[in-house]
Design an enzyme around this catalytic site. Structure first.
Site, PDB file in Angstrom:
ATOM      1  N   SER A  14      -2.809  13.377  11.242  1.00  0.00           N
ATOM      2  CA  SER A  14      -2.111  13.364   9.953  1.00  0.00           C
ATOM      3  C   SER A  14      -2.181  14.771   9.373  1.00  0.00           C
ATOM      4  O   SER A  14      -3.264  15.332   9.225  1.00  0.00           O
ATOM      5  CB  SER A  14      -2.780  12.389   8.980  1.00  0.00           C
ATOM      6  OG  SER A  14      -2.359  12.679   7.659  1.00  0.00           O
ATOM      7  N   HIS A  39       1.367  12.553  12.768  1.00  0.00           N
ATOM      8  CA  HIS A  39       1.594  11.482  11.776  1.00  0.00           C
ATOM      9  C   HIS A  39       2.007  12.160  10.472  1.00  0.00           C
ATOM     10  O   HIS A  39       1.254  12.971   9.908  1.00  0.00           O
ATOM     11  CB  HIS A  39       0.276  10.715  11.602  1.00  0.00           C
ATOM     12  CG  HIS A  39       0.317   9.587  10.628  1.00  0.00           C
ATOM     13  ND1 HIS A  39       0.614   8.299  10.988  1.00  0.00           N
ATOM     14  CD2 HIS A  39       0.078   9.570   9.296  1.00  0.00           C
ATOM     15  CE1 HIS A  39       0.538   7.522   9.916  1.00  0.00           C
ATOM     16  NE2 HIS A  39       0.213   8.265   8.883  1.00  0.00           N
ATOM     17  N   ASP A  41       2.981  11.894   6.686  1.00  0.00           N
ATOM     18  CA  ASP A  41       2.848  11.023   5.496  1.00  0.00           C
ATOM     19  C   ASP A  41       3.859  11.413   4.434  1.00  0.00           C
ATOM     20  O   ASP A  41       3.773  12.508   3.862  1.00  0.00           O
ATOM     21  CB  ASP A  41       1.429  11.144   4.932  1.00  0.00           C
ATOM     22  CG  ASP A  41       0.414  10.464   5.836  1.00  0.00           C
ATOM     23  OD1 ASP A  41      -0.564  11.120   6.248  1.00  0.00           O
ATOM     24  OD2 ASP A  41       0.614   9.278   6.143  1.00  0.00           O
ATOM     25  N   MET A  43       5.314  10.673   0.813  1.00  0.00           N
ATOM     26  CA  MET A  43       4.933  10.002  -0.431  1.00  0.00           C
ATOM     27  C   MET A  43       5.888  10.423  -1.542  1.00  0.00           C
ATOM     28  O   MET A  43       6.258  11.609  -1.630  1.00  0.00           O
ATOM     29  CB  MET A  43       3.499  10.394  -0.802  1.00  0.00           C
ATOM     30  CG  MET A  43       2.482  10.020   0.266  1.00  0.00           C
ATOM     31  SD  MET A  43       0.798  10.509  -0.234  1.00  0.00           S
ATOM     32  CE  MET A  43      -0.077  10.226   1.312  1.00  0.00           C
ATOM     33  N   HIS A  72       5.267   7.904   8.216  1.00  0.00           N
ATOM     34  CA  HIS A  72       4.634   6.826   7.451  1.00  0.00           C
ATOM     35  C   HIS A  72       5.195   6.918   6.038  1.00  0.00           C
ATOM     36  O   HIS A  72       4.835   7.820   5.273  1.00  0.00           O
ATOM     37  CB  HIS A  72       3.106   7.027   7.470  1.00  0.00           C
ATOM     38  CG  HIS A  72       2.375   6.044   6.623  1.00  0.00           C
ATOM     39  ND1 HIS A  72       1.041   6.207   6.313  1.00  0.00           N
ATOM     40  CD2 HIS A  72       2.758   4.893   6.010  1.00  0.00           C
ATOM     41  CE1 HIS A  72       0.646   5.195   5.549  1.00  0.00           C
ATOM     42  NE2 HIS A  72       1.676   4.391   5.363  1.00  0.00           N
ATOM     43  N   MET A  74       5.422   6.072   2.458  1.00  0.00           N
ATOM     44  CA  MET A  74       4.777   5.455   1.291  1.00  0.00           C
ATOM     45  C   MET A  74       5.700   5.717   0.107  1.00  0.00           C
ATOM     46  O   MET A  74       5.436   6.545  -0.775  1.00  0.00           O
ATOM     47  CB  MET A  74       3.386   6.065   1.077  1.00  0.00           C
ATOM     48  CG  MET A  74       2.396   5.620   2.159  1.00  0.00           C
ATOM     49  SD  MET A  74       0.963   6.693   2.340  1.00  0.00           S
ATOM     50  CE  MET A  74       1.659   7.924   3.457  1.00  0.00           C
ATOM     51  N   MET A 144      -3.632  -0.010   7.210  1.00  0.00           N
ATOM     52  CA  MET A 144      -4.291   0.992   6.367  1.00  0.00           C
ATOM     53  C   MET A 144      -5.748   0.589   6.154  1.00  0.00           C
ATOM     54  O   MET A 144      -6.025  -0.533   5.718  1.00  0.00           O
ATOM     55  CB  MET A 144      -3.605   1.072   4.996  1.00  0.00           C
ATOM     56  CG  MET A 144      -2.174   1.563   4.994  1.00  0.00           C
ATOM     57  SD  MET A 144      -2.016   3.236   5.621  1.00  0.00           S
ATOM     58  CE  MET A 144      -2.970   4.161   4.430  1.00  0.00           C
ATOM     59  N   GLY A 149      -2.288   7.136  -0.188  1.00  0.00           N
ATOM     60  CA  GLY A 149      -2.057   8.158  -1.225  1.00  0.00           C
ATOM     61  C   GLY A 149      -2.790   9.455  -0.955  1.00  0.00           C
ATOM     62  O   GLY A 149      -2.300  10.536  -1.285  1.00  0.00           O
ATOM     63  N   GLY A 152      -9.042  11.916   3.357  1.00  0.00           N
ATOM     64  CA  GLY A 152     -10.449  12.155   3.061  1.00  0.00           C
ATOM     65  C   GLY A 152     -11.178  11.011   2.379  1.00  0.00           C
ATOM     66  O   GLY A 152     -12.278  11.203   1.855  1.00  0.00           O
ATOM     67  N   ASP A 182      -4.890   3.659  10.143  1.00  0.00           N
ATOM     68  CA  ASP A 182      -4.630   4.855   9.348  1.00  0.00           C
ATOM     69  C   ASP A 182      -5.551   4.895   8.128  1.00  0.00           C
ATOM     70  O   ASP A 182      -5.453   4.041   7.245  1.00  0.00           O
ATOM     71  CB  ASP A 182      -3.162   4.838   8.891  1.00  0.00           C
ATOM     72  CG  ASP A 182      -2.749   6.112   8.219  1.00  0.00           C
ATOM     73  OD1 ASP A 182      -1.687   6.128   7.592  1.00  0.00           O
ATOM     74  OD2 ASP A 182      -3.492   7.108   8.321  1.00  0.00           O
ATOM     75  N   GLY A 184      -9.373   7.318   7.403  1.00  0.00           N
ATOM     76  CA  GLY A 184     -10.789   7.452   7.780  1.00  0.00           C
ATOM     77  C   GLY A 184     -11.025   7.435   9.273  1.00  0.00           C
ATOM     78  O   GLY A 184     -12.143   7.230   9.731  1.00  0.00           O
TER      79      GLY A 184
HETATM   80  C1  DX5 Z   1      -3.137   8.164   3.423  1.00  0.00           C
HETATM   81  C2  DX5 Z   1      -2.346   8.551   4.668  1.00  0.00           C
HETATM   82  C3  DX5 Z   1      -3.224   8.797   5.867  1.00  0.00           C
HETATM   83  C4  DX5 Z   1      -4.260   9.895   5.641  1.00  0.00           C
HETATM   84  C5  DX5 Z   1      -5.234   9.938   6.782  1.00  0.00           C
HETATM   85  O1  DX5 Z   1      -2.269   7.605   2.471  1.00  0.00           O
HETATM   86  O2  DX5 Z   1      -1.407   7.553   5.010  1.00  0.00           O
HETATM   87  O3  DX5 Z   1      -2.397   9.111   6.996  1.00  0.00           O
HETATM   88  O4  DX5 Z   1      -3.602  11.139   5.515  1.00  0.00           O
HETATM   89  O5  DX5 Z   1      -6.188  10.951   6.484  1.00  0.00           O
HETATM   90  P1  DX5 Z   1      -7.760  10.682   6.702  1.00  0.00           P
HETATM   91  O6  DX5 Z   1      -7.924  10.591   8.213  1.00  0.00           O
HETATM   92  O7  DX5 Z   1      -8.406  11.888   6.128  1.00  0.00           O
HETATM   93  O8  DX5 Z   1      -8.087   9.405   6.021  1.00  0.00           O
HETATM   94 ZN    ZN Z   2      -0.489   7.734   6.938  1.00  0.00          ZN
END
Ligand code: DX5
Ligand code: ZN
Length: 233
Positions: A14, A39, A41, A43, A72, A74, A144, A149, A152, A182, A184
């Site tokens: 990501s 990946h 993201d 948003m 992805h 969101m 998820m 959002g 970390g 997705d 952590g």
């Molecule tokens: C959160 C994203 C994830 C996130 C993953 O909303 O969809 O893809 O960036 O990052 P880590 O691996 O740090 O949780």
């Molecule tokens: Zn994601």
């Protein structure tokens, strides 16, 4: 539904928390470190309290690597924007099942009609059976394990334990659908993730904050695949 299950668990980087001032270099760094996917993201500041990339950025970074892009979304309007991310070069586009119901099926159909993989993502609190009405259209289930959002955040082990194996067994007994995790994703969580038979592990902050990104990617794969093999008996 084409059979999307890889024989080994894959890692998707990501780019949400990479050094955005050097986005192209960071994508190449992840590729050199052995990730299998990027990946992306997306948003919109409405569906989640954060704002990230537009389709023009995805179109630009498409030129940086040949790795597949998993978008992805969101966002509250995937029906409007989903096709733009297909056009921008994403091999798969996953939207959230929690958006306005009238959008979900048409958006999945548009993505598939364009020959790309269509996926649905679930917030941690959304039960798997929210996906039942769309089971015939799913190539990807994006589970998820953090609130969408931000990168970390802490991995929600209880969500992984309840949803991952169930996603495989219940939603997709034929085993054709790809299950992604997705939030952590890191070496320390790879055993729980692999045990659930996960196909793609998304990892953002663990990779981009790692002392040694190559070692982190290799550890995630080794641990997840050992757990996956043990789980498959
Ligand atoms: C959160 C994203 C994830 C996130 C993953 O909303 O969809 O893809 O960036 O990052 P880590 O691996 O740090 O949780
Ligand atoms: Zn994601």
């Amino acid at each position: 539904m084409t059979d999307r299950r890889p024989s080994q668990a894959l890692v998707a980087a990501s780019i949400l928390d990479c050094d955005l001032a050097r986005l192209g270099d960071e994508i190449r760094r992840a590729e050199d470190a052995g990730v299998d996917r990027i990946h992306v993201d997306i948003m919109d500041g409405h569906f989640v309290p954060n704002l990230t990339f537009g389709w023009k950025t995805v179109e630009a970074i498409r030129r940086v690597t040949t790795l597949p892009f998993d978008a992805h979304l969101m966002i509250t309007d995937p029906l409007r924007w989903g096709p733009m991310f297909v056009e921008a070069g994403c091999e798969s586009v996953s939207l959230h099942v929690e958006v306005e119901e009238r959008q979900v099926r048409p958006a999945l159909e548009l993505i598939r009609a364009a020959g790309r993989a269509a996926g649905l993502s679930l917030r941690p609190g959304t039960p798997l059976d929210a996906l039942t009405p769309y089971r015939d259209l799913l190539d990807i289930i994006l589970v998820m394990t953090v609130e969408p959002g931000f990168g970390g955040q802490s991995f929600m082990t209880d969500v992984a334990n309840t949803k991952l194996a169930a996603a495989r067994a219940w939603l997709d007994p034929a085993g054709a659908c790809e299950v992604q995790v997705d939030g952590g994703g890191r070496a320390a969580t790879a055993e729980v993730i692999g045990r659930g038979g996960t196909d793609v592990i998304v990892s953002g902050s663990a990779l981009y904050r790692a002392e040694d990104m190559v070692a982190e990617v290799a550890a995630i794969k080794a641990i997840a695949n050992a757990a996956r093999a043990a789980g498959e008996g």
